[in-house]
Design a protein around this motif. Sequence first.
Motif, PDB file in Angstrom:
ATOM      1  N   PRO A 102      76.033  98.013  68.511  1.00  0.00           N
ATOM      2  CA  PRO A 102      76.909  97.637  69.626  1.00  0.00           C
ATOM      3  C   PRO A 102      76.190  97.970  70.925  1.00  0.00           C
ATOM      4  CG  PRO A 102      77.797  99.516  68.389  1.00  0.00           C
ATOM      5  CD  PRO A 102      76.615  99.028  67.632  1.00  0.00           C
ATOM      6  N   GLY A 103      76.228  97.054  71.870  1.00  0.00           N
ATOM      7  CA  GLY A 103      75.515  97.295  73.122  1.00  0.00           C
ATOM      8  C   GLY A 103      74.098  96.767  73.105  1.00  0.00           C
ATOM      9  N   GLY A 104      73.581  96.447  71.914  1.00  0.00           N
ATOM     10  CA  GLY A 104      72.272  95.815  71.829  1.00  0.00           C
ATOM     11  C   GLY A 104      71.116  96.739  72.134  1.00  0.00           C
ATOM     12  N   PRO A 105      69.909  96.146  72.241  1.00  0.00           N
ATOM     13  CA  PRO A 105      68.707  96.953  72.443  1.00  0.00           C
ATOM     14  C   PRO A 105      68.654  97.601  73.824  1.00  0.00           C
ATOM     15  CG  PRO A 105      68.168  94.642  71.993  1.00  0.00           C
ATOM     16  CD  PRO A 105      69.628  94.723  72.189  1.00  0.00           C
ATOM     17  N   ALA A 106      67.632  98.439  74.005  1.00  0.00           N
ATOM     18  CA  ALA A 106      67.406  99.068  75.302  1.00  0.00           C
ATOM     19  C   ALA A 106      67.280  98.009  76.387  1.00  0.00           C
ATOM     20  CB  ALA A 106      66.129  99.903  75.234  1.00  0.00           C
ATOM     21  N   GLN A 107      67.726  98.360  77.584  1.00  0.00           N
ATOM     22  CA  GLN A 107      67.667  97.393  78.680  1.00  0.00           C
ATOM     23  C   GLN A 107      66.979  97.946  79.906  1.00  0.00           C
ATOM     24  OE1 GLN A 107      71.575  95.826  79.453  1.00  0.00           O
ATOM     25  NE2 GLN A 107      72.033  95.808  77.269  1.00  0.00           N
ATOM     26  N   ALA A 108      66.338  99.098  79.773  1.00  0.00           N
ATOM     27  CA  ALA A 108      65.805  99.756  80.963  1.00  0.00           C
ATOM     28  C   ALA A 108      64.344  99.429  81.204  1.00  0.00           C
ATOM     29  CB  ALA A 108      65.993 101.273  80.838  1.00  0.00           C
ATOM     30  N   GLY A 109      63.838  98.355  80.582  1.00  0.00           N
ATOM     31  CA  GLY A 109      62.446  98.011  80.785  1.00  0.00           C
ATOM     32  C   GLY A 109      61.559  98.906  79.942  1.00  0.00           C
ATOM     33  N   TRP A 110      60.273  98.534  79.845  1.00  0.00           N
ATOM     34  CA  TRP A 110      59.439  99.323  78.949  1.00  0.00           C
ATOM     35  C   TRP A 110      59.108 100.679  79.566  1.00  0.00           C
ATOM     36  CZ3 TRP A 110      54.303 101.176  78.664  1.00  0.00           C
ATOM     37  CH2 TRP A 110      53.529 100.939  79.806  1.00  0.00           C
ATOM     38  N   TRP A 111      59.403 100.879  80.872  1.00  0.00           N
ATOM     39  CA  TRP A 111      59.138 102.200  81.446  1.00  0.00           C
ATOM     40  C   TRP A 111      60.278 103.161  81.177  1.00  0.00           C
ATOM     41  CZ3 TRP A 111      59.492 100.853  87.301  1.00  0.00           C
ATOM     42  CH2 TRP A 111      58.780  99.695  87.607  1.00  0.00           C
ATOM     43  N   SER A 112      61.488 102.608  80.956  1.00  0.00           N
ATOM     44  CA  SER A 112      62.641 103.471  80.676  1.00  0.00           C
ATOM     45  C   SER A 112      62.861 104.547  81.713  1.00  0.00           C
ATOM     46  CB  SER A 112      62.450 104.165  79.327  1.00  0.00           C
ATOM     47  OG  SER A 112      62.887 103.341  78.328  1.00  0.00           O
ATOM     48  N   TYR A 113      62.740 104.189  82.940  1.00  0.00           N
ATOM     49  CA  TYR A 113      62.978 105.184  83.993  1.00  0.00           C
ATOM     50  C   TYR A 113      64.416 105.683  83.948  1.00  0.00           C
ATOM     51  CZ  TYR A 113      58.769 104.182  86.872  1.00  0.00           C
ATOM     52  OH  TYR A 113      57.506 104.060  87.368  1.00  0.00           O
ATOM     53  N   PRO A 114      64.605 107.010  84.013  1.00  0.00           N
ATOM     54  CA  PRO A 114      65.944 107.494  84.330  1.00  0.00           C
ATOM     55  C   PRO A 114      66.181 107.310  85.824  1.00  0.00           C
ATOM     56  CG  PRO A 114      64.408 109.335  84.033  1.00  0.00           C
ATOM     57  CD  PRO A 114      63.627 108.071  83.803  1.00  0.00           C
ATOM     58  N   PRO A 115      67.354 107.240  86.331  1.00  0.00           N
ATOM     59  CA  PRO A 115      68.613 107.372  85.621  1.00  0.00           C
ATOM     60  C   PRO A 115      69.084 106.094  84.898  1.00  0.00           C
ATOM     61  CG  PRO A 115      69.005 107.190  87.973  1.00  0.00           C
ATOM     62  CD  PRO A 115      67.528 107.237  87.793  1.00  0.00           C
ATOM     63  N   VAL A 116      68.389 104.961  85.106  1.00  0.00           N
ATOM     64  CA  VAL A 116      68.857 103.729  84.450  1.00  0.00           C
ATOM     65  C   VAL A 116      68.903 103.915  82.935  1.00  0.00           C
ATOM     66  CG1 VAL A 116      68.356 101.299  84.047  1.00  0.00           C
ATOM     67  CG2 VAL A 116      67.959 102.286  86.293  1.00  0.00           C
ATOM     68  N   SER A 117      67.844 104.534  82.392  1.00  0.00           N
ATOM     69  CA  SER A 117      67.789 104.658  80.934  1.00  0.00           C
ATOM     70  C   SER A 117      68.808 105.655  80.397  1.00  0.00           C
ATOM     71  CB  SER A 117      66.386 105.074  80.506  1.00  0.00           C
ATOM     72  OG  SER A 117      65.996 106.239  81.185  1.00  0.00           O
ATOM     73  N   LEU A 118      69.431 106.430  81.293  1.00  0.00           N
ATOM     74  CA  LEU A 118      70.420 107.397  80.821  1.00  0.00           C
ATOM     75  C   LEU A 118      71.824 106.805  80.783  1.00  0.00           C
ATOM     76  CD1 LEU A 118      69.214 110.666  82.572  1.00  0.00           C
ATOM     77  CD2 LEU A 118      69.016 110.035  80.177  1.00  0.00           C
TER      78      LEU A 118
END
Lengths: 558, 206
Positions: free
Chosen positions: A137-153
């Motif tokens: 649910p919610g699908g794969p990661a969406q924060a780009g391949w860098w996964s910067y926080p706070p977006v990735s959090l």
Amino acid sequence: MTNTQIEKPKIAEPHHPPTTWKTYFTFSTDHKVIGIQYIVTSFLFFLIGGIFAMIIRGELITPEADLVDRTVYNAMFTMHGTIMLFLWTFPVLVGLANYLVPLMIGARDMAFPRLNAVAFWMVPVFGIILMASFFLPGGPAQAGWWSYPPVSLQNPTGNLINGQFLWLIAVAISGVSSIMGGVNFVTTIVKMRAPGMTFFRMPAYVWAVFSAQIIQLFGLPALTAGAVMLLLDLSIGTAFFDPAKGGNAVLFQHFFWFYSHPAVYVIILPVFGIFSEIFPVYSRKPLFGYKVVAVSSLLIAGVSGFVWVHHMFASGTPAWMRIVFMISTMFVSVPTGIKVFAWVATIWGGKLRLTTPMLFALGGLIMFVFAGITGIMLSSVPIDIHVNNTYFVVGHFHYVLYGTVTMGMFAAFYHWFPKMTGRMYYEGLGKLHFWLSFIGTNLNFLPMHPLGLQGMLRRVASYDPEYAFWNVIASIGGFLLGMSTLPFILNMIGSWVQGEKAPDNPWRAIGLEWLVASPPPVENFEEIPVVISEPYGYGKSEPLTANLEKQELIKDLN
Amino acid sequence: MTVNSSISREELQESLETRTVEHTHDEAANSMFGFIVFLLSESIIFLSFFAGYIVYKTTTPDWLPPGVEGLEVREPAINTVILVSSSFVIYFAELALKRHNMWGFRLLWLTTMAMGSYFLYGQAVEWNSLHFTVTSGVFGGMFYLLTGFHGLHVFTGVVLQLIMLVRSLIPGNYDKGHFGVDATSLFWHFVDVIWIILFLLIYIWQ
Ligand code: HEM
Ligand SMILES: [Cu+2]
């Protein structure tokens, strides 16, 4: 004679049963089987990443976000970038190195064959973990391949096991696998060289792999550290990178780029090595400035550890630090420039044979020169501030990642295909593949530069109609690139199954790998070669080894 | 161009002797080399955490969580002394093995294990007494991350030691070579050095 100290071949000990197609689905410890397992697996992921690229370009052919919705779009570019890097470029280069390094240094296998197999099998495992996130649910990661926080959090679904979580687990497994590979390669190259194969008699490709693996060993743990901390933030609510809880989000960027900038050289150095192998063969000339080319790989690896902040010019980095890192970044262009110069000097005045591998290498070199120029532009702080996070950057790194690395890989595939399979590929299909890729790459990624200069941001699903013209061209180029893979797949499968039988040394190339049968026997060398001259002796009369029978295979027939 | 492959035997002989032969198939030596490379790489993870710690410590305004004064140094200092001494004990254990004094080796090896286990016990007691958790700001996170990650290494070390001890009970096992023992001992020194840096960073530099 030194010869007598060499252990007699342990051929009797059958730890490598003969290779059939079924071998490729087993836990084999033969470096050649593992090499091909890596290459084929990563190519399958390249196709998946490519399909995502087609969806991205399909979305961007019109200004509106009408093909997929925005969260899907985010997932698409995140997974595209992640797959292309962690499941295509890294593993495919490791695969090629696995195949070639022991042959090139006159060893029977890697230093730790079982570790090697474990490292390979982690690749499909983390690939599957990554792909499994499509079913959450919610699908794969969406924060780009860098996964910067706070977006990735951000975690809108509230589930602990979300796309970002699986993403981090997958990246961690990929890290462990790469460290195992690094230990194995460095030990193999330092400890397993044949007698007489001094460092300065190693092919430039082996130097390049050595340097790249050193970066893996000393850069990757920093990313791992950052990933562990991010994972803790995400799962148990620590505060490391979460500004809302007093954490420091920029620190993640340091961890990330301390590895991920040098990682660019992990990817590109072996491709430079491939160029250094291919140009001499098809120009019939020794590699110009071989020793300098060899050492410059290590130099690049060294300098690469001191430039990472150039990715953070726009992250609130203080001015003095920007200047320091701007200068150090520009310094990388020195050893790189030396290499380019050496290749041009090697080709210059040579008897060129424009076979498919040579075309891909030449095309790759041209696009690398272009990427180098835009790279120097980006390393200058004022320009970077202006084009940061725009399509200019996307254009630049695709010239590197597609134009140079992926094209370089294709060059290698064609060049060593006869050795790996014992069959010749079809030259016509190869050339078609080359021209489609060359035109496609330029049509696709050149327009991204004007787009970026005009201010089109990256990672957006829709854009202002004023950007429409260049985007349509880029999309056409993208679809052309997508199509270019078809002749390649046809060629590889077709020739492997029913291509003409390949001689042991079809290109009349100099190198230990060409002194063994195509495909090489399970134990590589019946007798360990004793190396007595430098590599790349084109036009010279010295034999390469003192004891192998098939010397006549690499006499320079010019 | 014609090819001149008729190098005389003498010439060949000479070139083979003058050019150094860098060649080995000594598996134990390869493994040791690989293990050292691995430890160097592993140390970068610790260095990254340390770097992070320094950044946080010097830039975070509310460094210590509310209600926390600082860390008690006495018990961890005793623990440090024990861990550091165990590095010497394991060294002598290795020495005994080299001299084929098996019982000496086992005794000293067991002592190292006991010291390592005591260290873990001491850390558990300390964790239990603390009034902050891993989610108490970056300080809490960093503290448990560093000590926990290091503790995991100590634990791994003790398990490796146990395996080596059991293997030593099988006669003839270490007659030819003892890569496992050497590697475990090297790992132990590594864990020790890391602890010293860690101790200085989080307990002394408060
Ligand atoms: C047909 C071929 C390709 C096309 C059309 C394509 C297209 C794109 C586009 C349009 C983006 C930007 C997405 C955005 O920022 O919104 C992107 C991102 C990216 N691409 Fe590609 N690409 C291709 C091949 C490759 C290859 C071969 C590699 C690597 C070897 C690669 C690596 C990346 C990376 C790392 C990103 C960044 C993803 C992110 O921003 O998180 N691409 N690609
Ligand atoms: Cu960079």
